[in-house]
Design an enzyme around this catalytic site. Structure first.
Site, short mmCIF file in Angstrom:
data_model
loop_
_atom_site.label_atom_id
_atom_site.label_comp_id
_atom_site.label_asym_id
_atom_site.label_seq_id
_atom_site.Cartn_x
_atom_site.Cartn_y
_atom_site.Cartn_z
N SER A 194 78.78 104.26 34.72
CA SER A 194 78.64 102.93 35.31
C SER A 194 79.02 102.99 36.78
O SER A 194 78.37 103.67 37.56
CB SER A 194 79.50 101.92 34.53
OG SER A 194 79.29 100.61 35.01
N THR A 195 80.11 102.34 37.17
CA THR A 195 80.53 102.33 38.57
C THR A 195 80.71 103.75 39.09
O THR A 195 81.45 104.53 38.51
CB THR A 195 81.85 101.55 38.71
OG1 THR A 195 81.73 100.29 38.07
CG2 THR A 195 82.22 101.38 40.17
N HIS A 232 74.64 101.92 33.74
CA HIS A 232 74.63 100.47 33.90
C HIS A 232 74.03 100.10 35.26
O HIS A 232 74.60 100.40 36.29
CB HIS A 232 76.05 99.91 33.83
CG HIS A 232 76.74 100.19 32.54
ND1 HIS A 232 78.12 100.20 32.41
CD2 HIS A 232 76.26 100.48 31.30
CE1 HIS A 232 78.45 100.47 31.16
NE2 HIS A 232 77.34 100.65 30.47
N MET A 266 83.77 101.34 34.99
CA MET A 266 84.77 100.38 34.54
C MET A 266 84.48 99.98 33.09
O MET A 266 83.36 100.11 32.61
CB MET A 266 84.79 99.15 35.44
CG MET A 266 83.57 98.27 35.36
SD MET A 266 83.73 96.74 36.34
CE MET A 266 83.70 97.39 38.00
N ASP A 312 82.69 101.01 27.62
CA ASP A 312 81.43 101.26 26.95
C ASP A 312 81.25 102.75 26.68
O ASP A 312 81.41 103.58 27.57
CB ASP A 312 80.27 100.74 27.81
CG ASP A 312 78.92 100.86 27.10
OD1 ASP A 312 78.90 100.85 25.86
OD2 ASP A 312 77.90 100.95 27.81
#
Length: 363
Positions: free
Chosen positions: A182-183, A209, A303, A306
Site C-alpha cells: 500500500s503506502t 492499494h 498502513m 490488509d
C-alpha cells in the site's frame, strides 16, 4: 503536534486544507504558495510532513520534491489529479521519494473535499511517521551541502534477514507468488520486481492499494523497468511464469480457474473491506484453488493490516510468507501486523526480498 507544511498555489485549496487539518486537532499547519516558498520554509519551519501540489507555476511539485529530498528529506504526500497524466506524474514523484498521494477533488472542490477529509487526515498523519531512507541520494546531498568538500559516504549497515519458518525443500511445480502493498508500494515494487529474472518460475500477482486510474500506468511503468512482463488485470487472464500481474484499482483481484489453468480476474470490490484491491481477499481466493505449499505470500510496506490475516492462515496451512522488515518499510503497518501475528516465515529488508524469493526455488 505534527508540523505540517501545505504547499499549493490555489488560495482556496490552501484555506480548505488548513481548515481540515486544524480541525483535526493534532496538526501545527504552515502554508507555502509555491515551490520556492516551500523550500524557504522547509528549513525555518522544519515540517514533519509536507503536502505538495504537483501543478504550480515557476517551480512545479516534482522539482520542489526533488529539492526537498536533497535539502532536508522528510515525508511528502503529493496532491494529485485522478487522470492518466496525474498518475504518471504521481508515480514519478514516488520514485523521487514521496511516500503517498491524495486525490484532488474533482468538480466543486469546496463541496467535495469534506467527503475525502477523513482519509486525507489519516494519510497525512500516517505519512508523518513514515520512514525516509537517509541513505537515498546521500552522495548528492553531501555534494549540495558541502560543495564537494570530500565528505565520504558512510558504509551501509547490513540489514539481517530472519528466517523464522521457511520451507524445508525447494519449491517446484506450478504455483503463485502473491504480493500485497500500500503506502510506499510503487517504489517497493520497483525494487522487488526489478531484481527478478525474466524466467522467474512462478507468476506474480500483486494487490497494490490504488485508484483505478493509477494501476494501468503503474503496470506500464514496471513493464518498462523490469525483465518480467508486467500487465494490469482488467479481464480474466491466464497466469504465466515470467509475468507479473497488477490488480486493477478500485476493484478486487481474485484467483480463479478456467479450463484447468489458474487465472487472475478483476472483481467488484467487497464493500465490507476497506482497502482495494484487497490483499486478504486475493490470498483467500488463491488458497481455495491451490495447495498452500504452492503459494508464497509477500507483504510489503503499507498502513493498516490488509493481508496479515490471510497470510497468517497461509503460513499455518504450510505455505511460505515473507514480510518486509521495519528497517526498510516506509510504513510498517501491513508487514508489521503479519509479524505480530506470527504469520511471517521470513522477515527481510526490501533489498533482499527478491533474493529470498529466488532462493526458495534452489534449496
Amino acid at each position: 503536534m505534527i508540523k505540517l507544511l501545505v504547499v499549493d498555489d490555489s488560495a482556496l485549496m490552501r484555506r480548505l486544507l488548513v481548515e481540515i487539518f486544524t480541525a483535526a486537532g493534532d496538526f501545527d499547519v504552515e502554508i507555502a504558495r509555491n515551490g520556492t516558498e516551500a523550500l524557504e520554509k522547509l528549513v525555518d519551519f522544519a515540517p514533519d510532513v509536507v503536502t505538495l501540489d504537483i501543478h504550480m507555476p515557476d517551480m512545479d511539485g516534482l522539482a520542489c520534491l526533488d529539492q526537498i529530498m536533497l535539502i532536508r528529506p522528510c515525508p511528502v504526500v503529493m496532491v494529485s489529479s485522478l487522470t492518466a497524466e496525474g498518475a504518471d506524474e504521481t508515480l514519478e514523484a514516488m520514485a523521487l521519494g514521496a511516500v503517498d498521494f491524495i486525490a484532488k477533488p474533482r468538480g466543486a472542490v469546496s463541496l467535495e473535499i469534506d467527503a475525502v477529509a477523513p482519509e486525507l487526515v489519516e494519510k497525512v498523519r500516517q505519512a508523518s511517521a513514515a520512514r525516509i531512507s537517509r541513505a537515498a541520494r546521500l552522495r548528492e546531498r553531501m555534494r549540495a551541502r558541502a560543495s564537494g568538500a570530500g565528505i565520504r559516504k558512510a558504509p551501509a549497515r547490513a540489514r539481517p534477514t530472519k528466517r523464522l519458518a521457511p520451507p524445508q525443500g525447494a519449491l517446484a511445480g506450478d504455483g503463485l507468488v502473491l504480493v500485497g502493498c500500500s503506502t510506499g508500494g510503487p517504489p517497493a515494487l520497483d525494487a522487488l520486481l526489478g531484481k527478478l529474472a525474466s524466467d522467474f518460475p512462478w507468476p506474480i500477482v500483486v494487490a497494490q492499494h490504488m485508484p483505478a486510474s493509477f494501476t494501468g500506468p503503474l503496470a506500464r511503468r514496471l513493464d518498462r523497468l523490469c525483465a518480467l512482463e508486467v500487465s494490469e488485470v482488467v479481464k480474466t487472464t491466464p497466469l504465466l511464469p515470467g509475468h507479473a500481474y497488477i490488480g486493477r484499482g478500485d476493484a478486487d483481484l481474485l484467483i480463479t480457474r478456467r479450463g484447468g489453468a489458474l487465472c487472475a480476474t478483476a472483481a467488484p470490490s467487497d464493500p465490507a473491506l476497506f482497502w482495494h484491491p484487497s490483499v486478504d481477499r486475493l490470498v483467500a481466493s488463491a488458497m481455495e484453488l491451490a495447495a498452500p505449499e504452492s503459494l508464497v505470500g509477500v507483504l510489503m510496506t503499507g498502513m493498516g493490516a490488509d493481508g496479515a490475516r490471510a497470510m497468517t492462515e497461509l503460513k499455518a496451512a504450510g505455505g511460505c510468507t515473507i514480510a518486509e522488515s521495519a528497517d526498510t518499510a516506509i510504513v510498517w503497518g501491513m508487514p508489521g501486523a503479519l509479524v505480530a501475528a506470527d504469520g511471517a516465515s521470513i522477515v527481510a529488508p526490501l533489498d533482499r526480498i527478491a533474493a529470498e524469493l529466488t532462493a526458495l526455488f534452489a534449496r
